[in-house]
Design an enzyme around this catalytic site. Structure first.
Site, PDB file in Angstrom:
ATOM      1  N   ASP A   1      -2.427  -4.044  -2.429  1.00 14.80           N
ATOM      2  CA  ASP A   1      -1.385  -3.463  -3.557  1.00 14.80           C
ATOM      3  C   ASP A   1      -0.910  -4.781  -4.192  1.00 14.80           C
ATOM      4  O   ASP A   1      -0.563  -5.986  -3.562  1.00 14.80           O
ATOM      5  CB  ASP A   1      -0.615  -2.575  -2.814  1.00 14.80           C
TER       6      ASP A   1
ATOM      7  N   HIS B   1       4.180   5.792   4.009  1.00 17.19           N
ATOM      8  CA  HIS B   1       3.290   5.137   3.216  1.00 17.19           C
ATOM      9  C   HIS B   1       2.166   4.104   3.768  1.00 17.19           C
ATOM     10  O   HIS B   1       2.653   3.249   4.809  1.00 17.19           O
ATOM     11  CB  HIS B   1       3.750   4.845   1.742  1.00 17.19           C
TER      12      HIS B   1
ATOM     13  N   ASN C   1       8.440   6.200   4.863  1.00 12.29           N
ATOM     14  CA  ASN C   1       8.123   7.313   4.624  1.00 12.29           C
ATOM     15  C   ASN C   1       6.507   7.770   4.916  1.00 12.29           C
ATOM     16  O   ASN C   1       6.296   8.639   4.489  1.00 12.29           O
ATOM     17  CB  ASN C   1       8.384   7.680   2.984  1.00 12.29           C
TER      18      ASN C   1
ATOM     19  N   GLU D   1       1.942   6.667  -1.711  1.00 15.51           N
ATOM     20  CA  GLU D   1       3.442   7.508  -1.263  1.00 15.51           C
ATOM     21  C   GLU D   1       2.942   8.951  -0.953  1.00 15.51           C
ATOM     22  O   GLU D   1       2.033   9.301  -1.331  1.00 15.51           O
ATOM     23  CB  GLU D   1       4.250   7.381  -2.605  1.00 15.51           C
TER      24      GLU D   1
HETATM   25  C1  GLP Z   1       5.557  -2.111   1.487  1.00 14.15           C
HETATM   26  C2  GLP Z   1       4.023  -2.341   1.402  1.00 14.15           C
HETATM   27  C3  GLP Z   1       3.226  -1.975   2.402  1.00 14.15           C
HETATM   28  C4  GLP Z   1       3.933  -2.261   3.705  1.00 14.15           C
HETATM   29  C5  GLP Z   1       5.168  -1.393   3.672  1.00 14.15           C
HETATM   30  C6  GLP Z   1       6.222  -1.775   5.036  1.00 14.15           C
HETATM   31  O1  GLP Z   1       6.014  -1.398   0.525  1.00 14.15           O
HETATM   32  N1  GLP Z   1       3.463  -1.952   0.093  1.00 14.15           N
HETATM   33  O2  GLP Z   1       1.738  -2.517   2.598  1.00 14.15           O
HETATM   34  O3  GLP Z   1       3.189  -1.801   4.723  1.00 14.15           O
HETATM   35  O4  GLP Z   1       5.917  -1.461   2.543  1.00 14.15           O
HETATM   36  O5  GLP Z   1       6.900  -3.007   4.623  1.00 14.15           O
HETATM   37  P1  GLP Z   1       7.918  -3.658   5.843  1.00 14.15           P
HETATM   38  O6  GLP Z   1       6.601  -4.361   6.693  1.00 14.15           O
HETATM   39  O7  GLP Z   1       8.551  -4.789   5.066  1.00 14.15           O
HETATM   40  O8  GLP Z   1       8.584  -2.622   6.504  1.00 14.15           O
END
Ligand code: GLP
Length: 253
Positions: free
Chosen positions: A68, A139, A137, A144
């Protein structure tokens, strides 16, 4: 069947995840690897950099594809995922820049960019191993909670909780982009294997809900329960704690 690996610390989880990635690269030097951003994989990337620097692995023939990117951020924006990948991995390894792929967040036509990214994914073929994190959440990538599981790459409106969670990297919440381009869940599930990495107490409940709760698009990661490939979940003790409490029969490595 999900394979669980529970390690002592966040750092150990990163090292273990890097070992799994490294195995794929050693077995298939021209592997197609799906990468993720966020704070969770940082230790894993540092360990992959180390392994590459001592010659244990080479990315010379590896191709990568990221999940992404934020809409509107140019590659030179410090919070773009392009910047993240170059800062934390690509600039420290022997990968060919043209073999690294992320959606173009600054595209003037993000809808078209989604179509282009799917065309690229079709051209690249099956991902050998897809790294995933999990949002608070539920995702995965930027898919989402919703009323359906998106199949293809889509333009996503970020939820308020994701904007809030990711605002820690920006000067203020208002600076967090409201949209992202995200590989769809249907595309993610095409990978031959998936490595889900989760660390910290904050991920414990959602990890349990995603992997043992109802399969519903309101918890996007729950679709992983239907995944037919090889799913390995690497955690530290904290992230594994709710699963340990509610499912004592699960016996992690
Ligand atoms: C982000 C990314 C995800 C990631 C998630 C968790 O928004 N788009 O690919 O897995 O959130 O992030 P973190 O590892 O900082 O908790």
């Amino acid at each position: 069947m999900i394979k669980f690996i529970c390690t002592e610390s966040e750092q150990q989880a990163g090292i273990r995840a890097a070992e799994i990635m490294a195995e794929v690269i050693k077995t298939r030097p021209n592997a197609l690897i799906g990468l993720a951003t966020g704070s969770t994989p940082l230790n894993m990337y540092a360990e992959l950099v180390r392994k590459c620097s001592i010659g244990e692995i080479s990315f010379k023939d590896v191709t990568t594809v990221n999940l992404d990117e934020y809409v509107g951020l140019t590659p030179d924006h410090e919070q773009s995922y392009y910047w993240f990948m170059w800062k934390n991995l690509f600039s420290h390894i022997d990968i060919e820049p043209e073999n690294t792929h992320l959606p173009t967040g600054a595209s003037p036509d993000p809808e078209k960019e989604c179509i282009n990214y799917d065309r690229l994914l079709d051209r690249l073929g099956s991902v050998d191993i897809q790294l995933l994190g999990i949002g608070h959440n539920g995702h995965i990538a930027f898919n989402e909670p919703d009323s359906h599981f998106p199949k293809d790459t889509t333009l996503v409106k970020l939820s308020d909780s994701t904007i809030e969670a990711n605002s820690r990297f920006f000067d203020s919440k208002a600076d967090v982009p409201s949209q992202a381009i995200s590989m769809g869940i249907g595309r993610i599930l095409r990978a031959k294997s998936i490595l889900l990495l989760a660390t910290g107490q904050g991920k414990a409940d959602i990890l349990e809900k995603a992997l043992f709760g109802k399969i519903t698009p309101t918890v996007p990661a729950s679709i992983l329960q239907f995944y037919q490939g090889e799913l390995t979940v690497v955690t530290d003790k904290s992230a594994f704690s709710t699963i340990k409490e509610k499912h004592p029969r699960v016996n992690p490595e």
